[in-house]
Motif scaffolding. Structure first.
Motif, PDB file in Angstrom:
ATOM      1  N   SER A  40       0.867  -1.171   0.000  1.00 12.28           N
ATOM      2  CA  SER A  40       0.000   0.000   0.000  1.00 12.28           C
ATOM      3  C   SER A  40       0.907   1.226   0.000  1.00 12.28           C
ATOM      4  O   SER A  40       2.107   1.102   0.222  1.00 12.28           O
ATOM      5  N   PRO A  41       0.357   2.419  -0.221  1.00  8.19           N
ATOM      6  CA  PRO A  41       1.207   3.607  -0.205  1.00  8.19           C
ATOM      7  C   PRO A  41       1.881   3.865   1.134  1.00  8.19           C
ATOM      8  O   PRO A  41       2.889   4.551   1.205  1.00  8.19           O
ATOM      9  N   SER A  42       1.339   3.306   2.205  1.00  9.27           N
ATOM     10  CA  SER A  42       1.927   3.526   3.532  1.00  9.27           C
ATOM     11  C   SER A  42       2.707   2.328   4.039  1.00  9.27           C
ATOM     12  O   SER A  42       3.092   2.290   5.201  1.00  9.27           O
ATOM     13  N   ASP A  43       2.942   1.334   3.195  1.00  9.87           N
ATOM     14  CA  ASP A  43       3.654   0.135   3.620  1.00  9.87           C
ATOM     15  C   ASP A  43       4.699  -0.230   2.574  1.00  9.87           C
ATOM     16  O   ASP A  43       4.377  -0.393   1.396  1.00  9.87           O
ATOM     17  N   LEU A  44       5.932  -0.358   2.987  1.00 12.71           N
ATOM     18  CA  LEU A  44       7.036  -0.719   2.113  1.00 12.71           C
ATOM     19  C   LEU A  44       7.917  -1.713   2.856  1.00 12.71           C
ATOM     20  O   LEU A  44       8.314  -1.460   3.989  1.00 12.71           O
ATOM     21  N   ARG A  45       8.193  -2.830   2.223  1.00 10.93           N
ATOM     22  CA  ARG A  45       9.090  -3.829   2.807  1.00 10.93           C
ATOM     23  C   ARG A  45      10.295  -3.983   1.894  1.00 10.93           C
ATOM     24  O   ARG A  45      10.162  -4.006   0.678  1.00 10.93           O
ATOM     25  N   LEU A  46      11.476  -4.090   2.507  1.00 14.72           N
ATOM     26  CA  LEU A  46      12.728  -4.202   1.771  1.00 14.72           C
ATOM     27  C   LEU A  46      13.313  -5.598   1.956  1.00 14.72           C
ATOM     28  O   LEU A  46      13.390  -6.098   3.081  1.00 14.72           O
ATOM     29  N   PHE A  47      13.731  -6.218   0.845  1.00 18.88           N
ATOM     30  CA  PHE A  47      14.309  -7.551   0.873  1.00 18.88           C
ATOM     31  C   PHE A  47      15.576  -7.581   0.040  1.00 18.88           C
ATOM     32  O   PHE A  47      15.689  -6.877  -0.962  1.00 18.88           O
ATOM     33  N   LEU A  48      16.514  -8.400   0.446  1.00 25.26           N
ATOM     34  CA  LEU A  48      17.635  -8.794  -0.389  1.00 25.26           C
ATOM     35  C   LEU A  48      17.399 -10.255  -0.711  1.00 25.26           C
ATOM     36  O   LEU A  48      17.396 -11.099   0.187  1.00 25.26           O
ATOM     37  N   ARG A  49      17.141 -10.550  -1.981  1.00 22.59           N
ATOM     38  CA  ARG A  49      16.800 -11.914  -2.373  1.00 22.59           C
ATOM     39  C   ARG A  49      17.881 -12.474  -3.276  1.00 22.59           C
ATOM     40  O   ARG A  49      18.411 -11.786  -4.128  1.00 22.59           O
ATOM     41  N   GLY A  50      18.156 -13.734  -3.074  1.00 27.17           N
ATOM     42  CA  GLY A  50      19.118 -14.452  -3.892  1.00 27.17           C
ATOM     43  C   GLY A  50      18.747 -15.908  -3.950  1.00 27.17           C
ATOM     44  O   GLY A  50      17.769 -16.345  -3.344  1.00 27.17           O
ATOM     45  N   ARG A  51      19.564 -16.674  -4.650  1.00 27.92           N
ATOM     46  CA  ARG A  51      19.213 -18.094  -4.784  1.00 27.92           C
ATOM     47  C   ARG A  51      19.484 -18.869  -3.499  1.00 27.92           C
ATOM     48  O   ARG A  51      18.937 -19.940  -3.295  1.00 27.92           O
ATOM     49  N   ASP A  52      20.336 -18.321  -2.615  1.00 29.92           N
ATOM     50  CA  ASP A  52      20.644 -19.008  -1.363  1.00 29.92           C
ATOM     51  C   ASP A  52      19.730 -18.610  -0.211  1.00 29.92           C
ATOM     52  O   ASP A  52      19.805 -19.199   0.860  1.00 29.92           O
ATOM     53  N   GLY A  53      18.913 -17.603  -0.404  1.00 27.15           N
ATOM     54  CA  GLY A  53      18.021 -17.188   0.672  1.00 27.15           C
ATOM     55  C   GLY A  53      17.553 -15.754   0.493  1.00 27.15           C
ATOM     56  O   GLY A  53      17.852 -15.098  -0.503  1.00 27.15           O
ATOM     57  N   SER A  54      16.834 -15.287   1.474  1.00 31.01           N
ATOM     58  CA  SER A  54      16.259 -13.952   1.442  1.00 31.01           C
ATOM     59  C   SER A  54      16.451 -13.290   2.804  1.00 31.01           C
ATOM     60  O   SER A  54      16.379 -13.959   3.832  1.00 31.01           O
ATOM     61  N   ILE A  55      16.694 -11.985   2.780  1.00 31.41           N
ATOM     62  CA  ILE A  55      16.865 -11.211   4.009  1.00 31.41           C
ATOM     63  C   ILE A  55      15.905 -10.037   3.959  1.00 31.41           C
ATOM     64  O   ILE A  55      15.940  -9.248   3.016  1.00 31.41           O
ATOM     65  N   GLU A  56      15.048  -9.925   4.958  1.00 28.62           N
ATOM     66  CA  GLU A  56      14.226  -8.717   5.084  1.00 28.62           C
ATOM     67  C   GLU A  56      14.948  -7.778   6.037  1.00 28.62           C
ATOM     68  O   GLU A  56      15.358  -8.167   7.118  1.00 28.62           O
ATOM     69  N   PHE A  57      15.118  -6.535   5.613  1.00 29.79           N
ATOM     70  CA  PHE A  57      15.807  -5.570   6.458  1.00 29.79           C
ATOM     71  C   PHE A  57      15.010  -4.278   6.508  1.00 29.79           C
ATOM     72  O   PHE A  57      14.086  -4.070   5.728  1.00 29.79           O
ATOM     73  N   GLY A  58      15.355  -3.423   7.446  1.00 24.58           N
ATOM     74  CA  GLY A  58      14.686  -2.138   7.592  1.00 24.58           C
ATOM     75  C   GLY A  58      13.350  -2.209   8.301  1.00 24.58           C
ATOM     76  O   GLY A  58      12.554  -1.283   8.211  1.00 24.58           O
ATOM     77  N   ARG A  59      13.093  -3.284   9.034  1.00 25.10           N
ATOM     78  CA  ARG A  59      11.806  -3.412   9.728  1.00 25.10           C
ATOM     79  C   ARG A  59      11.644  -2.372  10.823  1.00 25.10           C
ATOM     80  O   ARG A  59      10.527  -2.014  11.169  1.00 25.10           O
ATOM     81  N   CYS A  60      12.744  -1.880  11.364  1.00 25.82           N
ATOM     82  CA  CYS A  60      12.658  -0.916  12.469  1.00 25.82           C
ATOM     83  C   CYS A  60      12.693   0.533  11.972  1.00 25.82           C
ATOM     84  O   CYS A  60      12.680   1.457  12.783  1.00 25.82           O
ATOM     85  N   LEU A  61      12.697   0.743  10.672  1.00 24.40           N
ATOM     86  CA  LEU A  61      12.743   2.098  10.110  1.00 24.40           C
ATOM     87  C   LEU A  61      11.352   2.596   9.755  1.00 24.40           C
ATOM     88  O   LEU A  61      10.437   1.809   9.516  1.00 24.40           O
ATOM     89  N   SER A  62      11.223   3.909   9.686  1.00 23.73           N
ATOM     90  CA  SER A  62       9.959   4.504   9.235  1.00 23.73           C
ATOM     91  C   SER A  62       9.863   4.382   7.713  1.00 23.73           C
ATOM     92  O   SER A  62      10.829   4.029   7.035  1.00 23.73           O
ATOM     93  N   LEU A  63       8.721   4.708   7.176  1.00 21.53           N
ATOM     94  CA  LEU A  63       8.487   4.603   5.743  1.00 21.53           C
ATOM     95  C   LEU A  63       9.442   5.507   4.954  1.00 21.53           C
ATOM     96  O   LEU A  63      10.037   5.081   3.959  1.00 21.53           O
ATOM     97  N   GLU A  64       9.626   6.739   5.397  1.00 11.65           N
ATOM     98  CA  GLU A  64      10.517   7.672   4.697  1.00 11.65           C
ATOM     99  C   GLU A  64      11.961   7.179   4.752  1.00 11.65           C
ATOM    100  O   GLU A  64      12.706   7.303   3.774  1.00 11.65           O
ATOM    101  N   GLU A  65      12.364   6.630   5.894  1.00 16.09           N
ATOM    102  CA  GLU A  65      13.728   6.115   6.026  1.00 16.09           C
ATOM    103  C   GLU A  65      13.936   4.897   5.136  1.00 16.09           C
ATOM    104  O   GLU A  65      15.005   4.748   4.533  1.00 16.09           O
ATOM    105  N   ARG A  66      12.937   4.048   5.009  1.00 11.82           N
ATOM    106  CA  ARG A  66      13.062   2.893   4.105  1.00 11.82           C
ATOM    107  C   ARG A  66      13.228   3.350   2.664  1.00 11.82           C
ATOM    108  O   ARG A  66      14.023   2.783   1.920  1.00 11.82           O
TER     109      ARG A  66
END
Length: 176
Positions: free
Chosen positions: A133-159
């Motif tokens: 949604s416009p107020s929800d953004l999730r950041l991932f680093l994805r690769g063939r060996d796995g996935s990392i979600e980062f920035g969960r503790c940041l605000s939307l603008e910081e992400r």
């Protein structure tokens, strides 16, 4: 809030990374360390006013029943305000959530405040974002060996501000 740090190539063993801008530019790739932490600033003036209004409403709504002899209503109001105050105090004293993302030497390392640590090769990694949604953004680093979600503790603008920085650092790490 987030902070960009870097381990110097002369001192990769240093326990405390240096600020990225403090290192001289020697043309070599600088390993990026992104330290992210939940914003725990004090209550704003608007938040204090809102909290005071809630307390005033509890008092106002319990006066009428108290005059008619219903003493459980004011007791409930006092307990509710005490519970809210206790929750705010406990939240302020707890340790803020934090994460560290390190992109260096062909590796991606992610550590969070819960103690979980993930290390993956950066060669196959790519930055992926999910805009649910416009107020929800999730950041991932994805690769063939796995996935990392980062920035969960940041605000939307910081992400939104961190995403291009991580993409550039990831591209630089892959080139090395």
């Amino acid at each position: 809030m987030y902070e960009l740090l870097c381990r110097s190539s002369e001192r990769p063993w240093a326990p405390q990374p240096e600020k990225l801008v403090a290192l001289p530019d020697r043309g070599a790739s600088k390993p990026l360390i992104l330290h992210m932490q939940e914003n725990r600033s004090h209550l704003t003036q608007e938040a204090r006013v809102c909290f005071s209004v809630i307390a005033l409403l509890f008092v106002a709504t319990s006066i009428g029943p108290a005059l008619h002899g219903h003493w459980l209503v004011p007791a409930f109001s006092i307990l509710a305000m005490a519970g809210l105050t206790f929750a705010l105090e406990r939240h302020c004293k707890s340790r803020p959530a934090s994460e560290t993302l390190e992109l260096a030497e062909g590796r991606v390392r992610h550590r969070d405040s819960a103690g979980q640590q993930i290390e993956l090769p950066s060669f196959w990694m790519r930055l992926a974002t999910e805009d649910r949604s416009p107020s929800d953004l999730r950041l991932f680093l994805r690769g063939r060996d796995g996935s990392i979600e980062f920035g969960r503790c940041l605000s939307l603008e910081e992400r939104r501000a961190v995403a291009p920085l991580v993409a550039a650092a990831l591209a630089q790490t892959r080139r090395c």
